[in-house]
Write a protein that holds these residues in place. Structure first.
Motif, PDB file in Angstrom:
ATOM      1  N   LEU A 436       2.220  -5.379   0.037  1.00 15.51           N
ATOM      2  CA  LEU A 436       1.104  -5.851   0.849  1.00 15.51           C
ATOM      3  C   LEU A 436       1.447  -7.146   1.565  1.00 15.51           C
ATOM      4  CD1 LEU A 436      -1.825  -5.075  -1.625  1.00 15.51           C
ATOM      5  CD2 LEU A 436      -1.162  -3.799   0.422  1.00 15.51           C
ATOM      6  N   LEU A 437       2.096  -8.066   0.854  1.00 16.78           N
ATOM      7  CA  LEU A 437       2.439  -9.358   1.460  1.00 16.78           C
ATOM      8  C   LEU A 437       3.473  -9.177   2.577  1.00 16.78           C
ATOM      9  CD1 LEU A 437       2.150 -12.428   1.438  1.00 16.78           C
ATOM     10  CD2 LEU A 437       3.963 -12.513  -0.311  1.00 16.78           C
ATOM     11  N   GLY A 438       4.501  -8.345   2.337  1.00 14.94           N
ATOM     12  CA  GLY A 438       5.527  -8.148   3.376  1.00 14.94           C
ATOM     13  C   GLY A 438       4.979  -7.466   4.611  1.00 14.94           C
ATOM     14  N   ALA A 439       4.126  -6.450   4.410  1.00 10.10           N
ATOM     15  CA  ALA A 439       3.551  -5.765   5.570  1.00 10.10           C
ATOM     16  C   ALA A 439       2.673  -6.701   6.371  1.00 10.10           C
ATOM     17  CB  ALA A 439       2.757  -4.556   5.101  1.00 10.10           C
ATOM     18  N   ASN A 440       1.962  -7.587   5.692  1.00  8.66           N
ATOM     19  CA  ASN A 440       1.122  -8.544   6.416  1.00  8.66           C
ATOM     20  C   ASN A 440       1.970  -9.605   7.117  1.00  8.66           C
ATOM     21  OD1 ASN A 440      -1.649  -9.667   6.955  1.00  8.66           O
ATOM     22  ND2 ASN A 440      -0.738 -11.420   5.866  1.00  8.66           N
ATOM     23  N   ARG A 441       3.086 -10.019   6.466  1.00  9.00           N
ATOM     24  CA  ARG A 441       3.933 -11.047   7.070  1.00  9.00           C
ATOM     25  C   ARG A 441       4.608 -10.524   8.350  1.00  9.00           C
ATOM     26  NH1 ARG A 441       2.710 -15.125   5.972  1.00  9.00           N
ATOM     27  NH2 ARG A 441       3.290 -15.299   3.763  1.00  9.00           N
ATOM     28  N   LEU A 442       4.904  -9.259   8.386  1.00  2.65           N
ATOM     29  CA  LEU A 442       5.580  -8.677   9.553  1.00  2.65           C
ATOM     30  C   LEU A 442       4.609  -7.959  10.473  1.00  2.65           C
ATOM     31  CD1 LEU A 442       8.758  -7.208   7.793  1.00  2.65           C
ATOM     32  CD2 LEU A 442       8.501  -9.427   8.918  1.00  2.65           C
ATOM     33  N   ARG A 443       3.343  -8.369  10.413  1.00  2.02           N
ATOM     34  CA  ARG A 443       2.325  -7.753  11.249  1.00  2.02           C
ATOM     35  C   ARG A 443       2.630  -8.003  12.723  1.00  2.02           C
ATOM     36  NH1 ARG A 443      -3.028  -6.390  10.550  1.00  2.02           N
ATOM     37  NH2 ARG A 443      -2.909  -7.058   8.372  1.00  2.02           N
ATOM     38  N   THR A 444       2.349  -6.982  13.550  1.00  4.99           N
ATOM     39  CA  THR A 444       2.492  -7.086  15.002  1.00  4.99           C
ATOM     40  C   THR A 444       1.117  -6.879  15.601  1.00  4.99           C
ATOM     41  OG1 THR A 444       4.737  -6.202  14.925  1.00  4.99           O
ATOM     42  CG2 THR A 444       3.633  -6.186  17.045  1.00  4.99           C
ATOM     43  N   GLY A 445       0.527  -7.970  16.060  1.00  8.46           N
ATOM     44  CA  GLY A 445      -0.844  -7.888  16.555  1.00  8.46           C
ATOM     45  C   GLY A 445      -1.796  -7.575  15.417  1.00  8.46           C
ATOM     46  N   ARG A 446      -2.602  -6.549  15.584  1.00  4.53           N
ATOM     47  CA  ARG A 446      -3.536  -6.138  14.542  1.00  4.53           C
ATOM     48  C   ARG A 446      -2.932  -5.088  13.607  1.00  4.53           C
ATOM     49  NH1 ARG A 446      -9.335  -5.332  17.732  1.00  4.53           N
ATOM     50  NH2 ARG A 446      -9.514  -7.498  18.500  1.00  4.53           N
ATOM     51  N   ARG A 447      -1.725  -4.734  13.869  1.00  6.06           N
ATOM     52  CA  ARG A 447      -1.110  -3.649  13.102  1.00  6.06           C
ATOM     53  C   ARG A 447      -0.084  -4.222  12.132  1.00  6.06           C
ATOM     54  NH1 ARG A 447       2.236   1.444  15.697  1.00  6.06           N
ATOM     55  NH2 ARG A 447       2.717   2.495  13.709  1.00  6.06           N
ATOM     56  N   ALA A 448      -0.318  -3.937  10.831  1.00 10.65           N
ATOM     57  CA  ALA A 448       0.624  -4.401   9.831  1.00 10.65           C
ATOM     58  C   ALA A 448       1.875  -3.525   9.865  1.00 10.65           C
ATOM     59  CB  ALA A 448      -0.024  -4.360   8.436  1.00 10.65           C
ATOM     60  N   ALA A 449       2.982  -4.119   9.424  1.00  6.73           N
ATOM     61  CA  ALA A 449       4.238  -3.375   9.387  1.00  6.73           C
ATOM     62  C   ALA A 449       4.181  -2.306   8.313  1.00  6.73           C
ATOM     63  CB  ALA A 449       5.397  -4.337   9.121  1.00  6.73           C
ATOM     64  N   ARG A 450       4.838  -1.221   8.594  1.00  3.44           N
ATOM     65  CA  ARG A 450       4.896  -0.133   7.622  1.00  3.44           C
ATOM     66  C   ARG A 450       5.890  -0.484   6.518  1.00  3.44           C
ATOM     67  NH1 ARG A 450       5.667   5.399  10.821  1.00  3.44           N
ATOM     68  NH2 ARG A 450       5.363   6.155   8.670  1.00  3.44           N
ATOM     69  N   TRP A 451       5.454  -0.219   5.281  1.00  7.11           N
ATOM     70  CA  TRP A 451       6.292  -0.554   4.121  1.00  7.11           C
ATOM     71  C   TRP A 451       6.577   0.711   3.333  1.00  7.11           C
ATOM     72  CZ3 TRP A 451       8.028  -5.528   3.276  1.00  7.11           C
ATOM     73  CH2 TRP A 451       8.764  -5.736   2.104  1.00  7.11           C
ATOM     74  N   THR A 452       7.775   0.856   2.893  1.00  6.37           N
ATOM     75  CA  THR A 452       8.159   2.063   2.179  1.00  6.37           C
ATOM     76  C   THR A 452       7.457   2.147   0.825  1.00  6.37           C
ATOM     77  OG1 THR A 452      10.021   3.262   1.253  1.00  6.37           O
ATOM     78  CG2 THR A 452      10.182   0.880   1.226  1.00  6.37           C
ATOM     79  N   THR A 453       7.025   3.324   0.484  1.00  6.97           N
ATOM     80  CA  THR A 453       6.275   3.543  -0.775  1.00  6.97           C
ATOM     81  C   THR A 453       7.172   3.996  -1.904  1.00  6.97           C
ATOM     82  OG1 THR A 453       5.822   5.833  -0.106  1.00  6.97           O
ATOM     83  CG2 THR A 453       4.203   4.138   0.525  1.00  6.97           C
ATOM     84  N   GLY A 454       8.401   4.278  -1.651  1.00 12.14           N
ATOM     85  CA  GLY A 454       9.284   4.777  -2.694  1.00 12.14           C
ATOM     86  C   GLY A 454       9.430   3.854  -3.879  1.00 12.14           C
ATOM     87  N   PRO A 455       9.688   2.551  -3.683  1.00  7.03           N
ATOM     88  CA  PRO A 455       9.838   1.662  -4.848  1.00  7.03           C
ATOM     89  C   PRO A 455       8.569   1.575  -5.686  1.00  7.03           C
ATOM     90  CG  PRO A 455      10.804   0.688  -2.889  1.00  7.03           C
ATOM     91  CD  PRO A 455      10.056   1.889  -2.444  1.00  7.03           C
ATOM     92  N   ARG A 456       7.403   1.595  -5.049  1.00  8.61           N
ATOM     93  CA  ARG A 456       6.166   1.520  -5.829  1.00  8.61           C
ATOM     94  C   ARG A 456       6.004   2.761  -6.709  1.00  8.61           C
ATOM     95  NH1 ARG A 456       2.116   0.319  -0.987  1.00  8.61           N
ATOM     96  NH2 ARG A 456       3.879   1.157   0.201  1.00  8.61           N
ATOM     97  N   VAL A 457       6.247   3.892  -6.140  1.00  8.61           N
ATOM     98  CA  VAL A 457       6.144   5.130  -6.919  1.00  8.61           C
ATOM     99  C   VAL A 457       7.170   5.127  -8.047  1.00  8.61           C
ATOM    100  CG1 VAL A 457       6.394   7.635  -6.810  1.00  8.61           C
ATOM    101  CG2 VAL A 457       5.240   6.407  -4.962  1.00  8.61           C
ATOM    102  N   ALA A 458       8.383   4.662  -7.733  1.00  4.77           N
ATOM    103  CA  ALA A 458       9.414   4.621  -8.773  1.00  4.77           C
ATOM    104  C   ALA A 458       9.038   3.659  -9.888  1.00  4.77           C
ATOM    105  CB  ALA A 458      10.747   4.212  -8.146  1.00  4.77           C
ATOM    106  N   ALA A 459       8.415   2.502  -9.541  1.00  5.20           N
ATOM    107  CA  ALA A 459       8.012   1.540 -10.573  1.00  5.20           C
ATOM    108  C   ALA A 459       6.909   2.107 -11.460  1.00  5.20           C
ATOM    109  CB  ALA A 459       7.557   0.253  -9.900  1.00  5.20           C
ATOM    110  N   VAL A 460       5.910   2.762 -10.873  1.00 10.34           N
ATOM    111  CA  VAL A 460       4.831   3.368 -11.668  1.00 10.34           C
ATOM    112  C   VAL A 460       5.386   4.462 -12.569  1.00 10.34           C
ATOM    113  CG1 VAL A 460       2.721   4.738 -11.513  1.00 10.34           C
ATOM    114  CG2 VAL A 460       3.052   2.778 -10.000  1.00 10.34           C
ATOM    115  N   ALA A 461       6.283   5.308 -11.992  1.00  9.33           N
ATOM    116  CA  ALA A 461       6.858   6.374 -12.806  1.00  9.33           C
ATOM    117  C   ALA A 461       7.675   5.795 -13.955  1.00  9.33           C
ATOM    118  CB  ALA A 461       7.713   7.271 -11.937  1.00  9.33           C
ATOM    119  N   GLY A 462       8.372   4.717 -13.696  1.00  9.40           N
ATOM    120  CA  GLY A 462       9.166   4.097 -14.753  1.00  9.40           C
ATOM    121  C   GLY A 462       8.294   3.501 -15.838  1.00  9.40           C
TER     122      GLY A 462
END
Length: 880
Positions: A436-462
């Protein structure tokens, strides 16, 4: 003595018919000019005259002999007189007894050292005793005249006659003739022309130019010289270098800001992103300035034409440095000539060589700046934005190592028993917060940057997997705490990598990579513009000359195609086709007589010996061989080099003696060996044509070097090519296949007789190396004339001759057989080989008379007064 190299043509005159037309000096010069002009030759420096006459004509034609002896030329005039028939009084009629005449009377004019007489009283052409031929049989006379018309043989015979008393001899002959049938020679000639010209593919497909290492040095300097001058195209203190350096420095600062943004402080604080944004904006403005400068340079770097000196000066004003030519354009014509010789020597067809020259012209020709303007669109602001958007269209792919790291961190942080199992949520929560913080930091205008969901899913699965393992294994608390600490360390490393990749992707989307690519592309375009101005005039001249050469090669190929085109069948009653389709000298009474000469000397049929041995070249051999014999006697193509046709014999309606081997018309001292063509025939003829083309183009290279390779030089060269191709065609028919053309390649050896004709040269070696005895030749003397010959066997002189192209084969055969033979004469003609024996006459047989001269009557014209009136008085005491 005149060497064979000095004598390129033998002028043939027949004084048995039409001698009255040669009564003045101008008439003789006109006759010589007519024959040499039809052969495409200038006035000779060393005239060689082969005169056919009768013994009685020696005194009847004293005026003509004096005119020939006094022929004005730079060098000596050589005359070889071929006498046919018996001396006066030898035949008194069929019913009367033989009246011997022991004298051969000649005027003093023919006693000069530059004159020789060969007396063939009976050509002995009959092959059987029952076959009664005339003493001057036209078929045999044709062969003898053709043989003596070879300059090498002419000169050697004349040299040997000087060694004999009175320079008079009776000849003995043994001859071997090797050649191809007419249809085989025609087919090989057309196949060679087709191979020589190559296929016509229309506009011409592009071909790769020869490798730079094989290009001649003058051309290689122009082709590769500009490519090695890409460095230092901007002057250090010039506008172009200043604009480039300013933009490059802005991009360098942006790269430094990106490095700072990719660290953890860049994730936590927005200042580093703001600094990067500011530097990128400045870099865009600087790139726009550099792009505008490049556009001005391209617009001022030459228009539709080639770069000029004025365009070079404008580039210098913008801070661009155009290197000097360093004399790279010297010897362009020499380089083009060497390249053409290399390609043709490699066996390439004319049209293929023309394509190579066209490709060379396209490669070396300078490109004006305006022709490069369209490439600015590849580096425009829209192109940079479009490239940035393409790179930022999708989030960066998460490396597998990061996914494993996230899963392992979740697993290690989840090794807890209830109620401590809630600590397993720490690692997944950290991944969510960072996303959330990285996508907001790299926001372009009103659009936040897209962040990959793979690490989050991998962390929850782990974490789920860790809790399951802990539930089953019941680990101690210290193990869960240690696993959480290690998992947090793995989490930090995974977050660092994720942020770094996300920052790089975002920066690329903002244009860092596209801006750098655009700057380098604009600079390369500027360097290319400078390279195109290097030696622009020399390269433009080289390109124009190369295209001109390509056009001439294609014109030569078209001329070859025209030569190779099958000729229409000639209807019966017209002249022959083939190599003499318009040159009717074979079917005329004599190629060496003027049209009105027959009427001037009485009955032309009595002296029509040349017409009697004409053979038909038309495909329809059953046509009328005599029809059309008086039409257009001297029209059409000239006989090349002033050398007469190959041995030609009378062809009846149903017989073509040229192809009939030992036909009825061949004299008994002539053997024919007719081949069917060897495996190297077409390739050798095609190579001869390539050498002929290079010889025809020789004057054109001088025009290229002088900068005069315009339409006039091209037209003259094309005309010369057509003439030499026609001469090459006639050379094949006149000299045979074995004889090399007038323009052979010095490095290329002629192939063997087996490779060209399909015959064996051993027969030639045996004949030429035969033991010199009286049984080896046929004496061309009547029995009555034989009483006038010398009885000394050692007095006769022998001439052994063979084609020069077979010298190596023949000498090898002689060495193998162990039979040493004295030096032979190696002739330029490839048709004949054999032996000639010159037997002198007995002492007292020849009378030399002194002619009387008078001024003539008052009825003579002014032109005739310039010529002597010669009368001979024959007395026993006039013997010289």
């Amino acid at each position: 003595m005149t060497s064979p190299e000095d004598a390129t043509a033998v002028v043939r005159l027949d004084l048995r018919a039409g001698a009255a037309a040669l009564a003045t000096t101008q008439a003789v010069r006109d006759r010589v000019a007519e024959q040499l002009g039809r052969a495409g030759l200038p006035e000779p420096d060393y005239p060689l005259f082969l005169v056919t006459d009768t013994p009685a004509g020696l005194t009847d034609h004293q005026l003509q002999y004096e005119l020939l002896s006094g022929y004005r030329a730079v060098g000596e005039t050589r005359i070889l007189v071929l006498l046919v028939g018996s001396s006066p009084g030898s035949y008194a009629g069929g019913e009367e007894a033989y009246l011997p005449d022991r004298r051969l009377v000649r005027p003093t004019t023919l006693r000069a050292s530059t004159t020789g007489l060969v007396w063939a009283g009976d050509l002995r052409s009959a092959r059987t005793a029952l076959d009664r031929r005339e003493p001057d049989d036209p078929a045999s006379l044709a062969v003898l005249v053709d043989l003596l018309s070879v300059p090498d043989v002419f000169v050697r015979v004349l040299e040997n006659l000087r060694k004999l008393p009175d320079s008079i001899a009776a000849p003995g002959i043994r001859l071997l003739e090797q050649d191809l049938p007419t249809e085989v020679r025609d087919r090989a000639w057309r196949d060679a022309l087709t191979r020589f010209a190559g296929e016509d593919t229309g506009a011409g497909d592009p071909v790769d130019i020869v490798p730079d290492s094989r290009l001649p040095e003058p051309l290689r300097a122009l082709v590769t010289g500009r490519d090695s001058r890409g460095q230092g195209h901007r002057r250090p203190d010039g506008q172009a270098n200043l604009a480039h350096r300013t933009c490059a420095e802005s991009l360098d600062r942006a790269d430094e800001d990106l490095v700072a943004l990719r660290s953890f402080p860049g994730l936590l604080h927005p200042a580093r992103r703001d600094a990067l944004e500011a530097d990128l904006h400045q870099a865009r403005e600087d790139l726009d300035g550099f792009r505008a400068l490049v556009e001005r340079a391209l617009q001022g770097g030459g228009g539709a034409a080639a770069p000029t000196a004025e365009a070079t000066a404008r580039l210098g004003a913008l801070g661009l440095r155009v290197p000097t030519a360093d004399r790279a354009g010297e010897r362009v014509g020499e380089g083009l000539r060497e390249l053409a010789g290399t390609l043709l020597g490699d066996g390439l067809a004319l049209r293929s060589v023309a394509q190579h020259f066209t490709a060379l012209a396209g490669r070396v020709e300078p490109v004006p700046g305006t022709a490069l303007l369209h490439r600015l669109a590849d580096h425009s602001e829209e192109s940079v934005t479009r490239g940035s958007a393409t790179e930022y269209a999708a989030p960066p792919r998460t490396p597998g190592a990061v996914l494993l790291m996230a899963g392992a961190a979740g697993l290690l942080g989840g090794l807890w028993q209830w109620p401590a199992v809630l600590a397993a949520l720490v690692v997944p929560v950290l991944f969510v917060v960072v996303a959330l913080l990285g996508a907001n930091r790299l926001r372009t205008g009103r659009r936040a940057a897209r962040w990959t969901t793979g690490p989050r899913v991998a962390a929850v699965a782990g974490a789920v997997a860790g809790a399951a393992v802990a539930y089953a294994a019941d680990p101690p608390l210290w193990l869960g705490g240690t696993g959480l600490i290690v998992g947090l360390g793995r989490t930090a490393e995974a977050v660092r990598r994720l942020w770094r990749d996300a920052a790089d992707s975002w920066a690329a989307g903002r244009g860092t990579t596209a801006l750098r690519t655009a700057l380098d592309g604009l600079d390369d375009l500027l360097a290319e513009l400078v390279r195109e101005h290097w030696a622009a005039e020399e390269r433009l001249y080289c390109a124009d000359a190369a295209r001109s050469v390509a056009g001439m090669l294609r014109a030569t190929a078209a001329a070859a195609d025209a030569q190779a085109a099958p000729e229409p069948l000639a209807p019966a009653g017209t002249g022959g086709s083939g190599p003499y389709e318009d040159d009717d000298w074979l079917s005329a009474p004599s190629a060496l007589e003027t049209p009105e000469s027959g009427a001037a000397d009485g009955d032309a049929d009595d002296g029509d010996w040349a017409a009697a041995y004409a053979w038909d070249n038309t495909p329809d051999r059953n046509g009328d061989h005599d029809a059309g014999r008086d039409d257009d006697r001297y029209g059409g193509d000239p006989a090349p080099y002033g050398v007469p046709s190959p041995a030609a014999y009378p062809a009846g309606p149903d017989d073509a003696p040229w192809e009939s081997g030992e036909g009825d018309h061949a004299p008994r001292w002539l053997d024919r060996e007719i081949g069917e063509g060897g495996p190297d025939l077409v390739a050798t003829l095609a190579g001869d044509l390539r050498n002929t083309a290079m010889a025809a183009m020789a004057p054109y290279w001088g025009a290229v070097e002088r900068g005069q390779a315009g339409a006039l030089a091209l037209a003259r060269t094309e005309q010369r090519v057509r003439e030499l191709l026609s001469a090459a065609r006639h050379h094949l028919w006149h000299y045979g296949v074995l004889a090399p053309p007038p323009y052979p390649a010095d490095h290329r050896a002629r192939t063997t007789a087996a490779g060209l004709l399909g015959t064996d040269s051993l027969r030639v070696a045996e004949l030429v190396g035969r033991e010199a005895d009286r049984g080896a030749v046929v004496q061309l003397s009547s029995p009555e004339q034989g009483a006038l010959l010398s009885r000394d066997p050692g007095a006769a002189l022998w001439i052994r001759f063979a084609p020069g192209t077979l010298q190596g084969e023949i000498e090898a055969a002689w060495r193998k057989s162990g039979s040493p033979v004295e030096e032979a004469l190696w002739t330029s003609s490839g048709r004949y080989a054999g032996l000639i024996r010159l037997t002198p006459l007995r002492m007292g047989v020849v009378d030399t008379v002194l002619p009387r001269q008078s001024t003539g009557g008052s009825t003579r014209t002014d032109a005739d007064r310039a010529e002597p009136s010669v009368h001979a008085e024959f007395r026993e005491d006039d013997r010289w």
